[in-house]
Scaffold this active site. Sequence first.
Site, mmCIF file in Angstrom:
data_model
loop_
_atom_site.group_PDB
_atom_site.id
_atom_site.type_symbol
_atom_site.label_atom_id
_atom_site.label_comp_id
_atom_site.label_asym_id
_atom_site.label_seq_id
_atom_site.Cartn_x
_atom_site.Cartn_y
_atom_site.Cartn_z
ATOM 1 N N ILE A 12 1.056 -10.508 7.990
ATOM 2 C CA ILE A 12 0.833 -11.112 9.317
ATOM 3 C C ILE A 12 -0.251 -12.186 9.215
ATOM 4 O O ILE A 12 -0.154 -13.252 9.829
ATOM 5 C CB ILE A 12 0.463 -10.025 10.356
ATOM 6 C CG1 ILE A 12 1.524 -8.916 10.368
ATOM 7 C CG2 ILE A 12 0.332 -10.643 11.749
ATOM 8 C CD1 ILE A 12 1.197 -7.727 11.260
ATOM 9 N N ASP A 31 -10.293 -12.485 1.621
ATOM 10 C CA ASP A 31 -9.304 -11.472 1.233
ATOM 11 C C ASP A 31 -9.678 -10.964 -0.161
ATOM 12 O O ASP A 31 -10.050 -11.754 -1.028
ATOM 13 C CB ASP A 31 -7.895 -12.102 1.215
ATOM 14 C CG ASP A 31 -6.776 -11.075 1.289
ATOM 15 O OD1 ASP A 31 -5.973 -11.150 2.239
ATOM 16 O OD2 ASP A 31 -6.693 -10.192 0.397
ATOM 17 N N SER A 116 -2.612 -1.553 16.626
ATOM 18 C CA SER A 116 -1.258 -1.040 16.406
ATOM 19 C C SER A 116 -0.791 -0.216 17.596
ATOM 20 O O SER A 116 -1.578 0.522 18.194
ATOM 21 C CB SER A 116 -1.282 -0.161 15.152
ATOM 22 O OG SER A 116 -0.112 0.604 15.076
ATOM 23 N N TYR A 140 -4.547 6.685 9.940
ATOM 24 C CA TYR A 140 -4.406 5.227 10.083
ATOM 25 C C TYR A 140 -4.507 4.821 11.558
ATOM 26 O O TYR A 140 -5.288 3.944 11.933
ATOM 27 C CB TYR A 140 -3.050 4.781 9.512
ATOM 28 C CG TYR A 140 -2.612 3.440 10.005
ATOM 29 C CD1 TYR A 140 -3.211 2.284 9.524
ATOM 30 C CD2 TYR A 140 -1.624 3.324 10.986
ATOM 31 C CE1 TYR A 140 -2.839 1.042 10.007
ATOM 32 C CE2 TYR A 140 -1.247 2.088 11.468
ATOM 33 C CZ TYR A 140 -1.856 0.949 10.974
ATOM 34 O OH TYR A 140 -1.495 -0.273 11.468
ATOM 35 N N LYS A 144 -7.465 2.652 13.885
ATOM 36 C CA LYS A 144 -7.257 1.500 14.776
ATOM 37 C C LYS A 144 -7.846 1.781 16.161
ATOM 38 O O LYS A 144 -8.509 0.933 16.758
ATOM 39 C CB LYS A 144 -5.764 1.179 14.885
ATOM 40 C CG LYS A 144 -5.137 0.683 13.593
ATOM 41 C CD LYS A 144 -5.675 -0.680 13.209
ATOM 42 C CE LYS A 144 -5.106 -1.186 11.901
ATOM 43 N NZ LYS A 144 -5.679 -2.481 11.483
ATOM 44 N N PHE A 207 17.488 7.426 9.164
ATOM 45 C CA PHE A 207 16.790 8.675 9.453
ATOM 46 C C PHE A 207 17.240 9.279 10.787
ATOM 47 O O PHE A 207 16.526 9.208 11.774
ATOM 48 C CB PHE A 207 15.274 8.447 9.470
ATOM 49 C CG PHE A 207 14.684 8.041 8.148
ATOM 50 C CD1 PHE A 207 15.220 8.499 6.938
ATOM 51 C CD2 PHE A 207 13.585 7.198 8.092
ATOM 52 C CE1 PHE A 207 14.661 8.129 5.714
ATOM 53 C CE2 PHE A 207 13.020 6.833 6.880
ATOM 54 C CZ PHE A 207 13.561 7.287 5.692
HETATM 55 C C1 WQD Z 1 11.637 1.730 11.996
HETATM 56 C C2 WQD Z 1 12.852 2.580 12.366
HETATM 57 C C3 WQD Z 1 12.855 4.770 11.369
HETATM 58 C C4 WQD Z 1 13.147 3.377 7.242
HETATM 59 C C5 WQD Z 1 5.705 1.200 11.797
HETATM 60 C C6 WQD Z 1 4.314 1.755 11.562
HETATM 61 C C7 WQD Z 1 3.555 1.805 12.855
HETATM 62 C C8 WQD Z 1 3.536 0.451 13.568
HETATM 63 C C9 WQD Z 1 4.917 -0.058 13.708
HETATM 64 C C10 WQD Z 1 1.690 -0.899 12.604
HETATM 65 C C11 WQD Z 1 12.513 4.027 12.661
HETATM 66 C C12 WQD Z 1 13.999 3.945 10.840
HETATM 67 C C13 WQD Z 1 13.074 3.404 8.626
HETATM 68 C C14 WQD Z 1 14.324 3.866 6.607
HETATM 69 C C15 WQD Z 1 15.253 4.382 8.769
HETATM 70 N N1 WQD Z 1 2.858 -0.609 12.937
HETATM 71 N N2 WQD Z 1 14.100 3.914 9.382
HETATM 72 N N3 WQD Z 1 15.332 4.344 7.391
HETATM 73 O O1 WQD Z 1 7.836 3.924 11.835
HETATM 74 O O2 WQD Z 1 8.629 2.419 13.714
HETATM 75 O O3 WQD Z 1 6.431 2.035 12.663
HETATM 76 O O4 WQD Z 1 5.581 -0.068 12.430
HETATM 77 O O5 WQD Z 1 0.694 -0.463 12.732
HETATM 78 O O6 WQD Z 1 2.280 2.267 12.629
HETATM 79 O O7 WQD Z 1 4.431 3.037 10.979
HETATM 80 O O8 WQD Z 1 8.545 1.525 11.358
HETATM 81 O O9 WQD Z 1 10.016 0.360 9.779
HETATM 82 O O10 WQD Z 1 9.210 2.689 9.196
HETATM 83 O O11 WQD Z 1 10.889 2.399 10.998
HETATM 84 O O12 WQD Z 1 16.194 4.834 9.423
HETATM 85 O O13 WQD Z 1 14.448 3.885 5.366
HETATM 86 O O14 WQD Z 1 13.732 2.621 11.235
HETATM 87 O O15 WQD Z 1 13.240 6.092 11.574
HETATM 88 O O16 WQD Z 1 13.367 4.445 13.689
HETATM 89 P P1 WQD Z 1 7.912 2.586 12.416
HETATM 90 P P2 WQD Z 1 9.644 1.719 10.234
#
Ligand code: WQD
Length: 336
Positions: A12, A31, A116, A140, A144, A207
């Site tokens: 980002i 950085d 976040s 984590y 934040k 998932f």
């Molecule tokens: C997205 C969707 C999974 C991987 C992350 C951070 C969170 C915040 C936002 C920053 C979900 C599904 C994922 C895979 C899948 N950001 N999935 N198969 O968990 O929404 O959040 O970004 O601070 O803290 O954790 O993001 O990209 O892991 O998942 O089906 O192999 O995709 O279940 O619904 P998430 P993600």
Amino acid sequence: MTVLVTGGAGYIGSHTVRMLRDQGRNVVVLDTLEYGYRQALLGAELVVGDIHDRALVTEVCRSHNVTQVVHFAAYKSVGESMEQPERYWINNIGGTVELVEAMLAAGVRDIVFSSSCSVNGTPTEVPVTELAAVAPESVYAESKAMVEKILYWYGVTKGLRSVSLRYFNAAGASSDALIGEDWARSMNLIPLVMKAALGRAPAVMVFGTDYPTADGTCIRDYIHIDDLADAHIKSLAYLAGLAGLTAQQQAGSAISLNVGTGVGSSVFDVIHATERISGITVPYEVGPRRAGDAVATYADPALIQATLGWQPIHTLDDIIASAWRWHSTHLDGYGD
Ligand code: WQD
């Protein structure tokens, strides 16, 4: 007048640095390059160093006439934060305190902080507003939430002016595919879908398909990286505007804003958009639900729109098209 961007060589950060420079702002990046990539800076000035180094940060602020800071430098792996919490307390919280002390020593009072949506844990209602309970479910996310509080108290006690941007799911790449996310270190859905589509990973695992949603998969608010970068630039303008207020009016003016589109997309929406845009069938398998996943989360962007005049302009298709262009031309990320 220079903007100091900590963690500016990250995903980002690098898009924000580029947008600032495109708009004619002077930028200096701090950085460690532990996770950042020099190539992502496209020639922006880089100081290799740590936010814990108070003397260095103060010196950089003074020598570059820094007036505002955008603070990305942090660890961001939810899983790792539960195994090695000390890294998150030391880097994300301790490092931010050192950074703010150094800023104040150099007379710099504006900071935009990379927060976040995970500070809200599993939201009980969607869309998620800024009034939703702060209830982190990982070290984590807690780091934040704690930094948001620390910035608030620095506002009250020392006159720091801050905007904390609570990102939803950052995704996509620059439209010219010059910079993007290096998928070597990403476990997020969109890079994983791209990897599977490009034959660089086995089938993507979905998932869970038994959620109470239209297609049975989880809903997220994917926000294009350039819209996210723009939110930082508008936050800097907002903070500059506060400078005209009295110290009393500024005290406690710290604000937290959700940065999302307000539109939810499912895992299958992402896969199908990728297939449509790339012309490739994405290999996927259906797996069990992932522990801790919220069924649906997306932002209510009303407050950020009213406060900053910010409006996302990119759709899910724009996100996928830009991610596709970037990943398909950088199969080894910045290693190419
Ligand atoms: C997205 C969707 C999974 C991987 C992350 C951070 C969170 C915040 C936002 C920053 C979900 C599904 C994922 C895979 C899948 N950001 N999935 N198969 O968990 O929404 O959040 O970004 O601070 O803290 O954790 O993001 O990209 O892991 O998942 O089906 O192999 O995709 O279940 O619904 P998430 P993600």
